[in-house]
Design a protein around this motif. Structure first.
Motif, PDB file in Angstrom:
ATOM      1  N   GLU A 262       1.828 -11.116   4.096  1.00 54.80           N
ATOM      2  CA  GLU A 262       1.985  -9.882   3.314  1.00 54.80           C
ATOM      3  C   GLU A 262       3.070 -10.057   2.250  1.00 54.80           C
ATOM      4  OE1 GLU A 262       1.119  -5.947   2.178  1.00 54.80           O
ATOM      5  OE2 GLU A 262       0.056  -7.319   3.526  1.00 54.80           O
ATOM      6  N   PHE A 278      -6.197  -8.641   3.513  1.00 55.00           N
ATOM      7  CA  PHE A 278      -6.751  -7.420   4.101  1.00 55.00           C
ATOM      8  C   PHE A 278      -7.766  -7.746   5.197  1.00 55.00           C
ATOM      9  CE2 PHE A 278      -6.089  -5.334  -0.309  1.00 55.00           C
ATOM     10  CZ  PHE A 278      -4.729  -5.229  -0.059  1.00 55.00           C
ATOM     11  N   ARG A 281      -6.133  -9.189   8.438  1.00 53.37           N
ATOM     12  CA  ARG A 281      -5.466  -8.118   9.169  1.00 53.37           C
ATOM     13  C   ARG A 281      -6.499  -7.240   9.872  1.00 53.37           C
ATOM     14  NH1 ARG A 281      -0.027  -7.203   7.790  1.00 53.37           N
ATOM     15  NH2 ARG A 281      -0.222  -5.030   8.426  1.00 53.37           N
ATOM     16  N   ALA A 282      -7.621  -6.960   9.179  1.00 51.86           N
ATOM     17  CA  ALA A 282      -8.681  -6.165   9.801  1.00 51.86           C
ATOM     18  C   ALA A 282      -9.212  -6.863  11.045  1.00 51.86           C
ATOM     19  CB  ALA A 282      -9.810  -5.927   8.797  1.00 51.86           C
ATOM     20  N   TYR A 285      -6.610  -6.613  13.977  1.00 52.84           N
ATOM     21  CA  TYR A 285      -6.532  -5.315  14.668  1.00 52.84           C
ATOM     22  C   TYR A 285      -7.809  -4.992  15.433  1.00 52.84           C
ATOM     23  CZ  TYR A 285      -2.109  -4.397  12.383  1.00 52.84           C
ATOM     24  OH  TYR A 285      -0.798  -4.472  11.977  1.00 52.84           O
ATOM     25  N   ARG A 294      -7.315   1.177  12.966  1.00 54.83           N
ATOM     26  CA  ARG A 294      -6.445   0.414  12.056  1.00 54.83           C
ATOM     27  C   ARG A 294      -7.233  -0.726  11.410  1.00 54.83           C
ATOM     28  NH1 ARG A 294      -0.888  -0.984  11.687  1.00 54.83           N
ATOM     29  NH2 ARG A 294      -0.690  -2.043   9.661  1.00 54.83           N
ATOM     30  N   GLU A 298      -7.820  -1.340   7.344  1.00 54.82           N
ATOM     31  CA  GLU A 298      -7.554  -2.601   6.635  1.00 54.82           C
ATOM     32  C   GLU A 298      -8.787  -3.081   5.876  1.00 54.82           C
ATOM     33  OE1 GLU A 298      -4.772  -4.159   6.169  1.00 54.82           O
ATOM     34  OE2 GLU A 298      -3.497  -3.006   7.534  1.00 54.82           O
ATOM     35  N   ARG A 301      -9.176  -1.357   2.589  1.00 54.69           N
ATOM     36  CA  ARG A 301      -8.282  -1.816   1.523  1.00 54.69           C
ATOM     37  C   ARG A 301      -8.972  -2.867   0.666  1.00 54.69           C
ATOM     38  NH1 ARG A 301      -2.711  -3.689   4.070  1.00 54.69           N
ATOM     39  NH2 ARG A 301      -1.989  -3.567   1.910  1.00 54.69           N
TER      40      ARG A 301
END
Length: 416
Positions: A262, A278, A281-282, A285, A294, A298, A301
């Motif tokens: 990040e 993005f 991270r998706a 989670y 969450r 992500e 985004r």
């Protein structure tokens, strides 16, 4: 191929000389015209005189491919090569056809090596099975003229092609061969290319199931990148670090890597880095933290970036991760509508970790169709994902286990 006369005329015009100016005092304008039109052959004495006035060696005039011809060809081909997209068979064939007439007469030069390299890559992209020979020629040329960075790139291209064919052991052997030759011959590569080799070695080790060794190489590459302030592939290295930590269940390490990713994303302000950040991270989670909401946030985004042609992540990635998150949230109708847009694996995806993650999304798509009673479609999707996962015999990841579980569940449901 250009004749001697054509080459003389081309060089004369390139230097903006008239026939009279090139002819000088030792040749007549008429004789020079006949030579340029291949109606007369110059004596060696006359050829030396012409070459001297053109500022080249007589041997260059006698070569079927002059340095200037090769230079112009490379400039033209580089433009075409830069603009053509992966999977564009027709335009890659045009590049092949443009280089083909020259390959048998290539001199020992950077231009020749680079043309051989492009020729090999274009042949592969055009679906031709003859790509390996020109790649080996490129490698030999670069080694002979001591351009070791370009020499290394021929191995990287070969490994990438082999990986696309699921020949991961052979791809890994390319990097083993490189490291052995560097050690045996005591080569001195630029630090940037040593870092590049370390990155590809780590990735290839992971692809053949040597998780610990690959993870160690990746960690060493990250440490070396910071130590030497070399940031090629650093975002890729962070993402791989996240994947390794997730698979190990080391969520503290995964969070640290995500934080670094990040920070790098905010620093470089590149759309492609944003997109990959993005999506990883998706995935983190949804698959590992099981915070599906969450994960969905992500994914969303990434949505505004989908119309940006500069990024390699295509829409299939978005719909795959979004459909999975929606299904796990119990929003089945939305998941089904989303999954209908997830139809294929992006062309640039070739690593087992990425492929298995996407095959798992196809398995979740199958579960979604099962929920709506469309068992035939569900079974076909699950079976395909399962069969594709079996290709990776050296890999044992949670994705592979989940795919098998979903396939067996749907199969049992149909059998009953």
């Amino acid at each position: 191929m250009d004749s001697l006369g054509t080459r003389i005329r081309a060089l004369r015009k390139e230097q903006k000389l008239t026939l009279a100016e090139l002819a000088g005092e030792r040749l007549t304008k008429g004789m020079l015209s006949q030579i340029e039109n291949d109606k007369a052959k110059p004596s060696m004495e006359s050829l030396d005189y012409i070459a001297e006035r053109l500022g080249v060696k007589a041997s260059e005039l006698l070569e079927q491919i002059t340095p200037s011809t090769l230079r112009h060809l490379l400039e033209e081909v580089e433009i075409l090569f830069t603009e053509v997209n992966r999977g564009d068979v027709e335009n890659h064939l045009k590049i092949v056809e443009k280089i083909a007439p020259y390959v048998d007469e290539m001199p020992l030069s950077y231009e020749a090596g680079r043309l051989f390299y492009i020729y090999a890559d274009a042949q592969y992209e055009a679906g031709l099975a003859t790509w390996e020979a020109p790649l080996l020629q490129a490698r030999a040329v670069f080694k002979e003229i001591n351009l070791l960075s370009h020499w290394l790139m021929t191995y990287i291209l070969q490994a990438v092609i082999l990986a696309e064919k699921f020949q991961y052991q052979e791809a890994h052997h390319c990097f083993v061969q490189v490291e052995q030759e560097i050690e045996q011959e005591n080569y001195r590569l630029d630090a940037r290319y040593i870092a590049k080799l370390s990155y590809f070695m780590g990735v290839s080790l992971l692809a053949i199931g040597k998780h610990r060794e690959g993870q160690q190489r990746i960690q060493e590459a990250i440490a070396n990148a910071h130590r030497q302030q070399l940031y090629d592939h650093i975002d890729d290295l962070y993402r791989i670090g996240v994947y390794c930590a997730m698979i190990d269940g080391d969520f503290e390490q995964a969070e640290q890597m995500l934080t670094k990713l990040e920070q790098y994303r905010l620093f470089v302000e590149q759309v492609q880095v944003d997109a990959f950040t993005f999506m990883v991270r998706a995935h983190y989670y949804t698959n590992y933290v099981h915070d599906y909401q969450r994960g969905l946030e992500e994914v969303e985004r990434f949505r505004p970036l989908m119309c940006d042609d500069s990024i390699r992540l295509d829409k299939n990635y978005y719909y795959a991760e979004k459909g999975k998150a929606l299904y796990l949230l119990g929003r089945y109708a939305e998941a089904k509508e989303t999954f209908q847009h997830f139809t294929t694996i992006p062309i640039f995806i070739q690593h087992p970790y990425d492929l298995l993650g996407l095959y798992e999304c196809f398995a979740y798509k199958a579960l979604c169709y099962t929920h709506f009673g469309e068992l035939t479609t569900a079974y076909d999707l699950a079976k395909t994902a399962y069969q594709q996962s079996l290709i990776f015999t050296d890999i044992d990841l949670p994705y592979k286990q989940k795919i098998a579980e979903i396939y067996q569940t749907i199969k049992a449901h149909i059998d009953s």
